[in-house]
Design a protein around this motif. Structure first.
Motif, PDB file in Angstrom:
ATOM      1  N   ASN A 135     -47.474 -59.942  31.232  1.00 43.61           N
ATOM      2  CA  ASN A 135     -48.804 -60.140  31.801  1.00 43.61           C
ATOM      3  C   ASN A 135     -49.453 -61.337  31.123  1.00 43.61           C
ATOM      4  O   ASN A 135     -49.294 -61.530  29.914  1.00 43.61           O
ATOM      5  N   PRO A 167     -56.559 -53.811  28.519  1.00 42.92           N
ATOM      6  CA  PRO A 167     -55.718 -54.836  29.138  1.00 42.92           C
ATOM      7  C   PRO A 167     -54.301 -54.768  28.562  1.00 42.92           C
ATOM      8  O   PRO A 167     -54.120 -54.563  27.359  1.00 42.92           O
ATOM      9  N   GLN A 191     -50.253 -61.682  36.729  1.00 43.90           N
ATOM     10  CA  GLN A 191     -51.619 -61.722  36.206  1.00 43.90           C
ATOM     11  C   GLN A 191     -51.860 -60.475  35.370  1.00 43.90           C
ATOM     12  O   GLN A 191     -51.422 -59.383  35.718  1.00 43.90           O
ATOM     13  N   ARG A 192     -52.542 -60.641  34.246  1.00 45.27           N
ATOM     14  CA  ARG A 192     -52.815 -59.500  33.354  1.00 45.27           C
ATOM     15  C   ARG A 192     -53.536 -58.392  34.125  1.00 45.27           C
ATOM     16  O   ARG A 192     -54.366 -58.637  34.977  1.00 45.27           O
ATOM     17  N   ARG A 193     -53.171 -57.160  33.811  1.00 44.05           N
ATOM     18  CA  ARG A 193     -53.792 -56.007  34.461  1.00 44.05           C
ATOM     19  C   ARG A 193     -54.007 -54.904  33.445  1.00 44.05           C
ATOM     20  O   ARG A 193     -53.566 -55.003  32.299  1.00 44.05           O
ATOM     21  N   GLU A 194     -54.679 -53.855  33.870  1.00 42.98           N
ATOM     22  CA  GLU A 194     -54.929 -52.692  33.030  1.00 42.98           C
ATOM     23  C   GLU A 194     -54.214 -51.496  33.645  1.00 42.98           C
ATOM     24  O   GLU A 194     -54.691 -50.929  34.629  1.00 42.98           O
TER      25      GLU A 194
END
Length: 127
Positions: free
Chosen positions: A11, A66, A57-60
């Motif tokens: 990510n 995160p 894309q960075r996600r949670e």
């Protein structure tokens, strides 16, 4: 029941910069696939060892946290049985069974140590 590591995801807040970094450091190549900003990572050659990878894309996966470490996904025979085992062993399901058409059935769970882990049953005919 063995569950080999079959996929990882990295990510990034800045996906193009992260791609450039890994191209320079490891010589990886990338192919756009699926949603915008999502890439398959080619970590080796057809003749050499290779684990499937993704850059995204960075996600949670865990609310409010995160994802800053690689996501690992393990191949299993049955994601439903794995989900039951996760709950029985003290984990919790983050993403209920989800089918990626042409790939298979996937869940994500949180282990008791707070790690987000994927489990997938590969089923190219899955819909």
């Amino acid at each position: 029941m063995a569950a080999p590591l079959t996929h990882f995801a990295l990510n990034a807040d800045d996906v193009p910069a992260a791609r450039t970094f890994y191209e320079r450091v490891f010589g990886w190549t990338f192919t756009a696939w699926g949603p915008p900003g999502f890439y398959h990572i080619h970590t080796g050659t057809e003749e050499g060892p290779q684990v499937q990878g993704a850059m995204q894309q960075r996600r949670e996966l865990i609310d409010g946290k995160p994802t800053v470490t690689p996501e690992c996904t393990f191949a299993v025979d049955d994601v439903d049985a794995t989900a039951h085992a996760v709950i029985a062993a003290g984990g919790r399901i983050l993403l209920e069974r989800f089918t990626i058409i042409g790939v298979g059935h996937l869940i994500f769970f949180e282990d008791p140590a707070g790690n987000a882990i994927g489990a997938i049953h590969y089923d190219p005919a899955g819909e």
